[in-house]
Design an enzyme around this catalytic site. Structure first.
Site, mmCIF file in Angstrom:
data_model
loop_
_atom_site.group_PDB
_atom_site.id
_atom_site.type_symbol
_atom_site.label_atom_id
_atom_site.label_comp_id
_atom_site.label_asym_id
_atom_site.label_seq_id
_atom_site.Cartn_x
_atom_site.Cartn_y
_atom_site.Cartn_z
ATOM 1 N N LYS A 1 -7.379 0.290 -6.656
ATOM 2 C CA LYS A 1 -6.452 1.379 -6.361
ATOM 3 C C LYS A 1 -7.231 2.691 -6.266
ATOM 4 O O LYS A 1 -8.052 3.000 -7.139
ATOM 5 C CB LYS A 1 -5.365 1.479 -7.440
ATOM 6 N N ARG B 1 5.556 5.256 2.293
ATOM 7 C CA ARG B 1 4.467 6.226 2.379
ATOM 8 C C ARG B 1 4.238 6.537 3.854
ATOM 9 O O ARG B 1 4.583 5.721 4.717
ATOM 10 C CB ARG B 1 3.231 5.586 1.745
ATOM 11 N N LYS C 1 0.818 -1.218 0.000
ATOM 12 C CA LYS C 1 0.000 0.000 0.000
ATOM 13 C C LYS C 1 0.849 1.263 0.000
ATOM 14 O O LYS C 1 0.400 2.326 0.440
ATOM 15 C CB LYS C 1 -0.967 0.023 1.188
ATOM 16 N N GLY C 2 2.060 1.147 -0.526
ATOM 17 C CA GLY C 2 2.927 2.321 -0.602
ATOM 18 C C GLY C 2 2.965 2.930 -1.987
ATOM 19 O O GLY C 2 3.413 4.063 -2.159
ATOM 20 N N ARG D 1 2.636 -1.006 -6.950
ATOM 21 C CA ARG D 1 2.010 -1.397 -8.216
ATOM 22 C C ARG D 1 2.069 -0.260 -9.223
ATOM 23 O O ARG D 1 2.326 -0.482 -10.414
ATOM 24 C CB ARG D 1 0.559 -1.827 -7.979
ATOM 25 N N PRO E 1 -11.843 4.719 -1.542
ATOM 26 C CA PRO E 1 -11.995 5.670 -0.431
ATOM 27 C C PRO E 1 -11.634 5.034 0.900
ATOM 28 O O PRO E 1 -11.879 3.848 1.133
ATOM 29 C CB PRO E 1 -13.482 6.053 -0.490
ATOM 30 N N HIS E 2 -11.039 5.831 1.779
ATOM 31 C CA HIS E 2 -10.653 5.345 3.102
ATOM 32 C C HIS E 2 -11.822 5.497 4.078
ATOM 33 O O HIS E 2 -12.595 6.451 3.984
ATOM 34 C CB HIS E 2 -9.453 6.129 3.634
ATOM 35 N N SER F 1 -4.990 2.812 4.687
ATOM 36 C CA SER F 1 -5.209 2.245 3.355
ATOM 37 C C SER F 1 -5.202 0.722 3.397
ATOM 38 O O SER F 1 -5.997 0.059 2.728
ATOM 39 C CB SER F 1 -4.130 2.755 2.401
#
Length: 332
Positions: free
Chosen positions: A295, A171, A100-101, A104, A298-299, A179
């Site tokens: 990707k 991140r 999640k940084g 990809r 929303p959080h 995330s």
């Protein structure tokens, strides 16, 4: 009695004098004796180790299992030579983290470069059957974000290639944790709240046993890697700058890999709906393309008090990470 006497007289006849009838009876035995001697000699010669060297038929030596040009040191796996153009080979560079940084996104951006071959999937520890064919001069890249936080990964990778180039996309650990939780929640809607998982007893001590929190302890994970690789083998990419300035960050990666800067501003446009850059022309296509639906999701809403507690928790770890890498990522 007559039979008995007949046998007796035959025997006596065979033992009779001289060269008369006795010689006639013994004559047919000579060819049989000679044949037996020849057959015995043949059988004796046929026994292992008894025949003369000239009688043996030479056996060609078996072909080597691995061509000399791809042979490696004992204990190191060897990739098979691929049919067709190019060959499968171990990667020369790895995107080792973090989840999640933005790993990809970086991989997809790099795949625009003609001298980069990379898989879209995550092979996990050099799955040989998935490695793409590459030509001479091309770089093979693999991305598996779990490597950075796996205790055994640095030693295993160093054993196979001590000269590996390692890319770490990092991140803000608080944003990254939220995330990560959003992804978990999309797969398991009945999960407890973020706060319940991140802290013990309400807003008690931070629970570092939870993977979403533990991954953000970048300094601790890097300590493990520096036992095997010097800092010069690493490039640390900012996940935030990968969004705000994708061409600039990808340019740094191309320099690190020794590639010509082919991927530039002309390849990107910012998608306001998703909130991150997309490709004007995807690889093998003439149409623009963004990353998948997973990707930019929303959080979930997290109380500000929870966010601040996590900021305070990560601050000393972030400071140490800045010192170790020589980069200030501006998370505090």
């Amino acid at each position: 009695m007559a039979g008995s006497s007949g046998l007796g007289s035959g025997a006596r006849c065979g033992q009779g004098a001289g060269a008369g009838p006795g010689a006639v009876l013994r004559a047919p035995r000579a060819p049989l004796l000679l044949a037996a001697l020849v057959l015995g000699a043949y059988c004796f010669c046929a026994l292992p180790g008894r025949c003369p060297p000239a009688a043996r038929v030479p056996v060609p030596a078996p072909a080597p299992a691995v061509p000399p040009r791809v042979a490696r040191s004992p204990g190191v796996p060897v990739l098979p030579v691929a049919s067709g153009s190019g060959r499968r080979r171990f990667p020369q560079a790895l995107i080792v983290g973090v989840k999640k940084g933005g790993t990809r996104a970086l991989l997809e951006f790099l795949r625009l470069h003609p001298d980069v071959r990379a898989l879209g999937s995550e092979p996990h520890f050099f799955d040989r059957s998935l490695m793409p064919r590459t030509l001479e001069g091309q770089i093979t890249i693999e991305k598996t974000p779990s490597y950075f936080v796996t205790l055994e990964a640095p030693h295993r990778i160093h054993s196979m290639s001590p000269d590996m180039k390692l890319i770490v996309v990092v991140r803000n650990p608080v944003t990254r944790a939220i995330s990560d939780y959003a992804q978990m929640l999309s797969k398991t809607p009945g999960l407890p709240s973020f706060q319940a998982l991140a802290f013990r007893h309400g807003l008690g001590p931070v629970d570092t046993a939870w993977s979403a929190v533990r991954i953000g302890l970048y300094a601790q994970h890097l300590d493990n890697w520096l036992r095997y690789f010097p800092l010069s083998r690493f490039l640390f990419v900012s996940g935030e700058r990968l969004v705000s300035d994708p061409a600039g960050e990808v340019g740094r990666v191309q320099d690190f890999l020794g590639l010509k800067r082919v991927v530039t501003d002309k390849h990107f446009y910012f998608n306001a709906t998703k909130g991150f850059p997309c490709l004007k022309k995807a690889q093998g296509s003439s149409r623009p393309r963004c990353l998948g639906k997973s990707k930019g999701r929303p959080h979930p809403r997290v109380p500000e008090a929870v966010v601040q507690r996590l900021r305070d928790f990560y601050q000393p770890f972030n400071g140490k990470f800045y010192q170790m890498t020589g980069q200030d990522f501006g998370w505090d």
